[in-house]
Design a protein around this motif. Structure first.
Motif, PDB file in Angstrom:
ATOM      1  N   SER A   1       0.856  -1.197   0.000  1.00 61.78           N
ATOM      2  CA  SER A   1       0.000   0.000   0.000  1.00 61.78           C
ATOM      3  C   SER A   1       0.884   1.237   0.000  1.00 61.78           C
TER       4      SER A   1
ATOM      5  N   ASN B   1       0.797   8.595   0.409  1.00 62.99           N
ATOM      6  CA  ASN B   1       1.053   9.874  -0.240  1.00 62.99           C
ATOM      7  C   ASN B   1       0.682  11.025   0.688  1.00 62.99           C
TER       8      ASN B   1
ATOM      9  N   HIS C   1      -5.435   5.496   2.074  1.00 70.70           N
ATOM     10  CA  HIS C   1      -4.454   5.154   1.031  1.00 70.70           C
ATOM     11  C   HIS C   1      -5.132   4.855  -0.303  1.00 70.70           C
ATOM     12  N   HIS C   2      -4.762   5.663  -1.284  1.00 68.90           N
ATOM     13  CA  HIS C   2      -5.310   5.523  -2.626  1.00 68.90           C
ATOM     14  C   HIS C   2      -4.616   4.442  -3.443  1.00 68.90           C
ATOM     15  N   ASP C   3      -3.326   4.241  -3.227  1.00 69.33           N
ATOM     16  CA  ASP C   3      -2.515   3.471  -4.162  1.00 69.33           C
ATOM     17  C   ASP C   3      -2.108   2.120  -3.598  1.00 69.33           C
TER      18      ASP C   3
ATOM     19  N   TRP D   1      -2.117  -2.883 -10.364  1.00 67.33           N
ATOM     20  CA  TRP D   1      -1.895  -1.703  -9.527  1.00 67.33           C
ATOM     21  C   TRP D   1      -3.192  -0.901  -9.515  1.00 67.33           C
TER      22      TRP D   1
ATOM     23  N   THR E   1      -5.404   2.808  -8.031  1.00 66.10           N
ATOM     24  CA  THR E   1      -5.337   4.180  -7.524  1.00 66.10           C
ATOM     25  C   THR E   1      -6.752   4.681  -7.264  1.00 66.10           C
TER      26      THR E   1
ATOM     27  N   THR F   1      -6.356   1.181   0.513  1.00 65.23           N
ATOM     28  CA  THR F   1      -5.461   0.017   0.419  1.00 65.23           C
ATOM     29  C   THR F   1      -4.755  -0.309   1.726  1.00 65.23           C
TER      30      THR F   1
ATOM     31  N   ALA G   1       2.607   0.066  -6.116  1.00 63.77           N
ATOM     32  CA  ALA G   1       2.149   0.953  -5.041  1.00 63.77           C
ATOM     33  C   ALA G   1       2.722   2.357  -5.159  1.00 63.77           C
ATOM     34  N   SER G   2       3.732   2.539  -6.011  1.00 67.48           N
ATOM     35  CA  SER G   2       4.384   3.842  -6.168  1.00 67.48           C
ATOM     36  C   SER G   2       3.869   4.613  -7.383  1.00 67.48           C
TER      37      SER G   2
ATOM     38  N   GLY H   1       0.066   5.295  -9.231  1.00 63.79           N
ATOM     39  CA  GLY H   1      -1.097   6.010  -8.733  1.00 63.79           C
ATOM     40  C   GLY H   1      -0.944   7.516  -8.705  1.00 63.79           C
TER      41      GLY H   1
ATOM     42  N   ALA I   1      -3.422   6.651 -16.799  1.00 65.42           N
ATOM     43  CA  ALA I   1      -3.111   5.350 -16.205  1.00 65.42           C
ATOM     44  C   ALA I   1      -2.700   4.340 -17.274  1.00 65.42           C
TER      45      ALA I   1
END
Length: 337
Positions: A37, A40, A62-64, A86, A88, A98, A123-124, A126, A286
């Motif tokens: 997860s 950000n 957590h969005h991503d 992945w 987002t 997430t 996870a990086s 998004g 995306a």
């Protein structure tokens, strides 16, 4: 399953580790077993800013994230159990962030994670990568999509090249064919920006950074990907090409002072943007980011310029604190431990 949530706006201490039933996907949805997860700045700001009211009585942040499809709902044909993905914008729905072992999301928020990419890469992406993509595609006469050669002949200045968005902007701009210059605040960050792929790295605290940038881009830079416009405005205007664009995606300062005549002479284009305002454009971005990953352009880890700082799920509060304290690297939470 284990999940982290909060019931009130406040400090990282409001985050709680709880047990919840594993959710079932509905029509058009998929269930993802979250392996990593991503955290950000928007995650801790949503948790801590009173002006941002809680959308639900309980919020899983957590969005991503990166993970594996575990189940699909009726009508989903684009994914099957076992697919690496992945995600987002996960935290935009009820209990769907997430920071948990499983999350259920609309299939539209999920993209295939190529086999050559780790879950840490997934996870990086998004928020950071889509923000970088937007900043690189807002110039008036520039492309709206990114692909190899889309930015051929373009010079891009990325301020804060050691940050997550800066890192993604360097990688995407280079993948798309731009000449990439970045500014950093010291030798450690310079090494990271170089590892990310920047062609030229300038320490803005040393010497004459404007002269260094102009030595590379004699006519000026076409696009500035700007993290702190209030602090950097003089440097930006000193190196911006006539008709250039300053794409502003963040700043801790509430105001910026502009010299109107100077900007008139440059015909400066300022583009301030909020990532979540255009979902159709995010979807296209995306797809582009996925192609960049497939081409091997979006690596993470120290060797790629973005160290991974990992916390177990139970220490999500510490992960939020690390992001708030401007940790150098990508902070992630591991729901599998």
């Amino acid at each position: 399953m284990r999940a982290v949530l909060y019931r009130e706006i406040g400090a990282p201490s409001v985050l709680e580790l709880v047990e919840r039933d594993v959710p079932e996907p509905g029509p058009g949805e998929v269930r993802v077993r979250v392996h990593v997860s991503g955290v950000n700045p928007t995650d801790w700001r949503a948790r801590s800013t009173p002006a941002w009211p809680m959308p639900y009585p309980e919020v899983i942040p957590h969005h991503d994230g990166g993970g594996v499809i575990d189940a699909v709902g009726p009508g989903v044909e684009s994914f099957a159990p076992g697919d690496r993905v992945w995600v987002t914008l996960a935290a935009g729905g009820h209990m769907s962030g997430t920071a948990q072992e499983f999350t259920v999301l609309p299939a539209s928020l999920v993209r295939a994670l190529p086999e050559n990419a780790s879950f840490e890469v997934g996870a990086s992406l998004g928020v950071p990568a889509l923000t970088a993509h937007r900043a690189l595609t807002v110039a008036e006469n520039g492309p709206r999509r990114l692909a190899p050669k889309a930015l051929d002949g373009t010079t891009v200045l990325v301020t804060g090249g050691a940050g997550a968005v800066g890192h993604a902007a360097i990688q995407l701009a280079r993948w798309a064919g731009a000449t990439v210059i970045t500014t950093v605040s010291g030798p450690e960050k310079a090494a990271l920006a170089t590892a990310a792929g920047a062609h030229h790295v300038v320490d803005y605290r040393e010497g004459d950074p404007a002269a260094e940038i102009r030595a590379v881009a004699e006519d000026g830079v076409d696009v500035v990907v700007e993290v702190a416009v209030a602090r950097n405005i003089d440097l930006d205007l000193a190196v911006l090409k006539s008709n250039g664009t300053i794409a502003v995606y963040a700043d801790d300062s509430p105001k910026v002072e502009l010299d109107i005549l100077r900007n008139l002479r440059l015909n400066t284009r300022f583009q301030f943007f909020v990532l979540f305002a255009d979902l159709d454009r995010m979807a296209a971005a995306a797809d582009d980011v996925t192609e960049a990953v497939r081409d091997g352009a979006m690596g993470v880890g120290t060797e790629h310029g973005l160290p991974i700082i990992r916390f177990p799920l139970a220490e999500t509060a510490a992960a939020h604190t690390a992001v708030q304290d401007h940790a150098v690297g990508k902070v992630v939470v591991d729901p599998t431990v």
